[in-house]
Design a protein around this motif. Structure first.
Motif, PDB file in Angstrom:
ATOM      1  N   ASP A  98      17.147  27.060  54.417  1.00 10.82           N
ATOM      2  CA  ASP A  98      17.557  26.182  53.320  1.00 10.82           C
ATOM      3  C   ASP A  98      16.570  25.032  53.127  1.00 10.82           C
ATOM      4  O   ASP A  98      16.486  24.446  52.047  1.00 10.82           O
ATOM      5  CB  ASP A  98      18.971  25.654  53.570  1.00 10.82           C
ATOM      6  N   ALA A 157      29.181  32.326  45.660  1.00 14.86           N
ATOM      7  CA  ALA A 157      29.863  31.280  46.424  1.00 14.86           C
ATOM      8  C   ALA A 157      29.329  31.230  47.856  1.00 14.86           C
ATOM      9  O   ALA A 157      29.067  30.148  48.393  1.00 14.86           O
ATOM     10  CB  ALA A 157      31.377  31.513  46.422  1.00 14.86           C
ATOM     11  N   LEU A 158      29.140  32.396  48.465  1.00 18.42           N
ATOM     12  CA  LEU A 158      28.609  32.448  49.828  1.00 18.42           C
ATOM     13  C   LEU A 158      27.182  31.898  49.861  1.00 18.42           C
ATOM     14  O   LEU A 158      26.826  31.108  50.738  1.00 18.42           O
ATOM     15  CB  LEU A 158      28.630  33.886  50.349  1.00 18.42           C
ATOM     16  N   ALA A 160      25.701  29.851  47.730  1.00 15.70           N
ATOM     17  CA  ALA A 160      25.706  28.412  47.439  1.00 15.70           C
ATOM     18  C   ALA A 160      26.141  27.610  48.659  1.00 15.70           C
ATOM     19  O   ALA A 160      25.595  26.537  48.932  1.00 15.70           O
ATOM     20  CB  ALA A 160      26.614  28.110  46.251  1.00 15.70           C
ATOM     21  N   ALA A 161      27.096  28.147  49.424  1.00  8.87           N
ATOM     22  CA  ALA A 161      27.560  27.453  50.625  1.00  8.87           C
ATOM     23  C   ALA A 161      26.539  27.547  51.760  1.00  8.87           C
ATOM     24  O   ALA A 161      26.343  26.593  52.510  1.00  8.87           O
ATOM     25  CB  ALA A 161      28.906  28.036  51.078  1.00  8.87           C
ATOM     26  N   ARG A 162      25.890  28.693  51.882  1.00 11.29           N
ATOM     27  CA  ARG A 162      24.933  28.906  52.978  1.00 11.29           C
ATOM     28  C   ARG A 162      23.616  28.177  52.737  1.00 11.29           C
ATOM     29  O   ARG A 162      22.958  27.746  53.669  1.00 11.29           O
ATOM     30  CB  ARG A 162      24.691  30.414  53.129  1.00 11.29           C
ATOM     31  N   PRO A 164      22.873  25.293  50.423  1.00 16.13           N
ATOM     32  CA  PRO A 164      23.241  24.299  49.399  1.00 16.13           C
ATOM     33  C   PRO A 164      22.040  23.609  48.744  1.00 16.13           C
ATOM     34  O   PRO A 164      22.063  23.363  47.527  1.00 16.13           O
ATOM     35  CB  PRO A 164      24.108  23.299  50.167  1.00 16.13           C
ATOM     36  N   TRP A 167      20.243  26.214  46.546  1.00 17.19           N
ATOM     37  CA  TRP A 167      21.095  26.522  45.417  1.00 17.19           C
ATOM     38  C   TRP A 167      21.019  25.409  44.371  1.00 17.19           C
ATOM     39  O   TRP A 167      20.858  25.673  43.178  1.00 17.19           O
ATOM     40  CB  TRP A 167      22.543  26.737  45.862  1.00 17.19           C
ATOM     41  N   GLU A 168      21.109  24.174  44.826  1.00 19.28           N
ATOM     42  CA  GLU A 168      21.075  23.044  43.891  1.00 19.28           C
ATOM     43  C   GLU A 168      19.721  22.980  43.171  1.00 19.28           C
ATOM     44  O   GLU A 168      19.682  22.767  41.963  1.00 19.28           O
ATOM     45  CB  GLU A 168      21.316  21.737  44.645  1.00 19.28           C
TER      46      GLU A 168
END
Length: 173
Positions: A98, A157-158, A160-162, A164, A167-168
């Motif tokens: 990430d 959803a997974l 975006a959570a893993r 973040p 994703w942003e």
């Protein structure tokens, strides 16, 4: 060739290519043909070892977010590109995929993320030097499956959570 020399070649070519992976691959070939064949084999071993190290589900997930999808081939080319980004980015991504959100500067979807040509630079240089196809590198075989736990790449959803931060930056709208 040691690890420092390997990364110096990768970084020098990237800087001189202004981050263009195709140009970086061409520059790497030009620089590798100035070496002896054994040094080119050493470079290839360093590259392949890192390529295999990056064969991980968590990195594939990061590539999926970054590239808005990543097939098997796209992930292969992404791993070559990731090596081409240099030691700091490569090691940082292995430590925390990430973190690519901060490790990467400008990202041009047209050219970034695909370093297929980088994966062939040593082969091309070796063939130019010797007239022969590069022999086996004597490394353990590549794993059949990525390391780690598989991810459901279809679950936004997974992902975006893993991832973040990735994703942003790359998928957030």
């Amino acid at each position: 060739m040691d690890e420092t020399e390997f990364w110096a070649l990768v970084d020098g070519a990237r800087v001189d290519a202004d981050g263009d992976p195709e140009e970086q691959a061409d520059l790497l070939v030009e620089r590798l043909v100035l070496l002896d064949p054994e040094a080119v084999l050493d470079f290839a071993r360093h590259f392949e070892a890192r390529y295999q190290r990056a064969y991980r589900w968590d990195l594939w997930g990061a590539a999926w977010v970054l590239l808005d999808g990543a097939s098997d081939d796209a992930f292969d080319f992404f791993r070559c590109w990731l090596i081409g980004q240099g030691r700091e980015v490569f090691e940082g991504a292995l430590h925390d995929p990430d973190a690519l959100a901060e490790l990467l500067g400008d990202f041009d979807e047209e050219i970034d993320g695909d370093g297929e040509d980088l994966g062939y630079a040593a082969d091309e240089a070796y063939e130019q030097l010797t007239g022969l196809v590069m022999p086996g590198l004597g490394l353990p075989p590549a794993p059949a499956e990525p390391e780690g736990t598989p991810l459901d790449f279809e679950s936004e959803a997974l992902l975006a959570a893993r991832y973040p931060r990735l994703w942003e930056r790359f998928r957030g709208e």
